[in-house]
Design an enzyme around this catalytic site. Sequence first.
Site, PDB file in Angstrom:
ATOM      1  N   CYS A   1      -1.911   0.563   7.093  1.00 26.61           N
ATOM      2  CA  CYS A   1      -2.456   0.006   7.917  1.00 26.61           C
ATOM      3  C   CYS A   1      -3.241  -1.278   6.444  1.00 26.61           C
ATOM      4  O   CYS A   1      -3.193  -1.924   7.295  1.00 26.61           O
ATOM      5  CB  CYS A   1      -3.726   1.417   7.126  1.00 26.61           C
ATOM      6  SG  CYS A   1      -3.738   2.807   8.548  1.00 26.61           S
ATOM      7  N   ARG A   2      -3.558  -0.771   5.344  1.00 22.79           N
ATOM      8  CA  ARG A   2      -3.865  -1.683   4.363  1.00 22.79           C
ATOM      9  C   ARG A   2      -3.083  -3.140   4.529  1.00 22.79           C
ATOM     10  O   ARG A   2      -3.387  -4.606   4.304  1.00 22.79           O
ATOM     11  CB  ARG A   2      -3.864  -1.410   3.412  1.00 22.79           C
ATOM     12  CG  ARG A   2      -5.371  -0.597   3.186  1.00 22.79           C
ATOM     13  CD  ARG A   2      -5.753   0.293   2.084  1.00 22.79           C
ATOM     14  NE  ARG A   2      -4.085   1.714   1.551  1.00 22.79           N
ATOM     15  CZ  ARG A   2      -4.231   2.091   1.172  1.00 22.79           C
ATOM     16  NH1 ARG A   2      -4.688   2.626   0.024  1.00 22.79           N
ATOM     17  NH2 ARG A   2      -2.754   2.898   0.878  1.00 22.79           N
ATOM     18  N   SER A   3      -2.027  -2.775   3.867  1.00 20.92           N
ATOM     19  CA  SER A   3      -1.564  -3.866   3.958  1.00 20.92           C
ATOM     20  C   SER A   3      -0.329  -4.503   5.030  1.00 20.92           C
ATOM     21  O   SER A   3      -0.322  -5.920   4.831  1.00 20.92           O
ATOM     22  CB  SER A   3       0.609  -3.079   2.722  1.00 20.92           C
ATOM     23  OG  SER A   3       0.924  -2.338   3.153  1.00 20.92           O
TER      24      SER A   3
ATOM     25  N   ASP B   1      -8.122   3.925   1.609  1.00 17.21           N
ATOM     26  CA  ASP B   1      -7.301   4.667   1.903  1.00 17.21           C
ATOM     27  C   ASP B   1      -8.266   4.771   3.090  1.00 17.21           C
ATOM     28  O   ASP B   1      -8.783   5.685   3.668  1.00 17.21           O
ATOM     29  CB  ASP B   1      -6.490   5.187   1.554  1.00 17.21           C
ATOM     30  CG  ASP B   1      -5.240   5.577   2.763  1.00 17.21           C
ATOM     31  OD1 ASP B   1      -5.399   5.552   3.531  1.00 17.21           O
ATOM     32  OD2 ASP B   1      -4.821   6.566   2.083  1.00 17.21           O
TER      33      ASP B   1
ATOM     34  N   CYS C   1       0.485  -1.672  -0.279  1.00 14.15           N
ATOM     35  CA  CYS C   1       0.165   0.312  -0.133  1.00 14.15           C
ATOM     36  C   CYS C   1       0.642   1.205  -0.164  1.00 14.15           C
ATOM     37  O   CYS C   1       2.507   1.033  -0.147  1.00 14.15           O
ATOM     38  CB  CYS C   1      -1.276  -0.001   1.587  1.00 14.15           C
ATOM     39  SG  CYS C   1      -0.225   0.157   2.931  1.00 14.15           S
TER      40      CYS C   1
ATOM     41  N   ASN D   1       2.331   1.465   3.824  1.00 16.00           N
ATOM     42  CA  ASN D   1       2.277  -0.032   4.947  1.00 16.00           C
ATOM     43  C   ASN D   1       2.601  -0.306   6.651  1.00 16.00           C
ATOM     44  O   ASN D   1       3.288  -0.070   7.135  1.00 16.00           O
ATOM     45  CB  ASN D   1       3.596  -0.188   5.368  1.00 16.00           C
ATOM     46  CG  ASN D   1       4.252  -1.558   4.801  1.00 16.00           C
ATOM     47  OD1 ASN D   1       5.412  -2.524   5.239  1.00 16.00           O
ATOM     48  ND2 ASN D   1       3.332  -2.893   5.447  1.00 16.00           N
TER      49      ASN D   1
HETATM   50  P1  4NP Z   1      -2.121   2.669   3.892  1.00 16.44           P
HETATM   51  O1  4NP Z   1      -2.393   4.166   4.264  1.00 16.44           O
HETATM   52  O2  4NP Z   1      -1.522   2.969   2.366  1.00 16.44           O
HETATM   53  O3  4NP Z   1      -2.735   2.193   4.400  1.00 16.44           O
HETATM   54  O4  4NP Z   1      -0.225   2.817   5.041  1.00 16.44           O
HETATM   55  C1  4NP Z   1      -1.776   5.570   4.864  1.00 16.44           C
HETATM   56  C2  4NP Z   1      -0.967   5.896   5.910  1.00 16.44           C
HETATM   57  C3  4NP Z   1       0.100   7.089   6.433  1.00 16.44           C
HETATM   58  C4  4NP Z   1      -0.176   7.317   5.267  1.00 16.44           C
HETATM   59  C5  4NP Z   1      -0.826   7.293   4.024  1.00 16.44           C
HETATM   60  C6  4NP Z   1      -2.528   6.313   3.818  1.00 16.44           C
HETATM   61  N1  4NP Z   1       0.047   9.115   5.154  1.00 16.44           N
HETATM   62  O5  4NP Z   1      -0.350   9.725   4.518  1.00 16.44           O
HETATM   63  O6  4NP Z   1       1.580   9.122   5.914  1.00 16.44           O
END
Ligand code: 4NP
Length: 156
Positions: free
Chosen positions: A13-15, A125, A8, A11
């Site tokens: 939340c989703r992955s 997201d 994602c 790294n």
């Molecule tokens: P992920 O979510 O891609 O599912 O881990 C996010 C985590 C952090 C951020 C954006 C999306 N950020 O903007 O820091």
Amino acid sequence: MIRVVFVCLGNICRSPTAEGIFRKLVNDAGLSHVIEVDSSGTSNWHEGGPPDERSTAVAKTRGIDLSLLKSRQAVADDFNHFDYVIAMDGSNHQKLLSLCPPGREDRLRLCLSFAPSVSLTDVPDPYYEDGFDAVFDMIESAGQGLLAEIQDTHNL
Ligand code: 4NP
């Protein structure tokens, strides 16, 4: 060994959620000696950090411990090491394609292509919103589909 990495943006939340869910599915199927699972992010924004506490909390209620995972950025060599590079959304799919060594493109797949019952293309997201439970559910559904495809393809 069959190697799978979920990717994602952060790294956190989703992955990592996908890594935890898929590792449990693999363990439950008795295939942990055959299938290796990892996750990464297309950004380096959270390099070395733990998963988001909201993801960790939802996973914990489903019996999955994400607390020991650490964020790392995806690299081109991931396409040599991993047989399945699973992008959580179209934006990360694009970024991964730009990292991908020539001839390895067939290793790159979109997560929700393995979840025909989910009517979305991208895993949303959840970082700036909520919906961590819904994200968990759709990733779980995709994980089941991915495991079934791997079992089918590799006669497991
Ligand atoms: P992920 O979510 O891609 O599912 O881990 C996010 C985590 C952090 C951020 C954006 C999306 N950020 O903007 O820091």
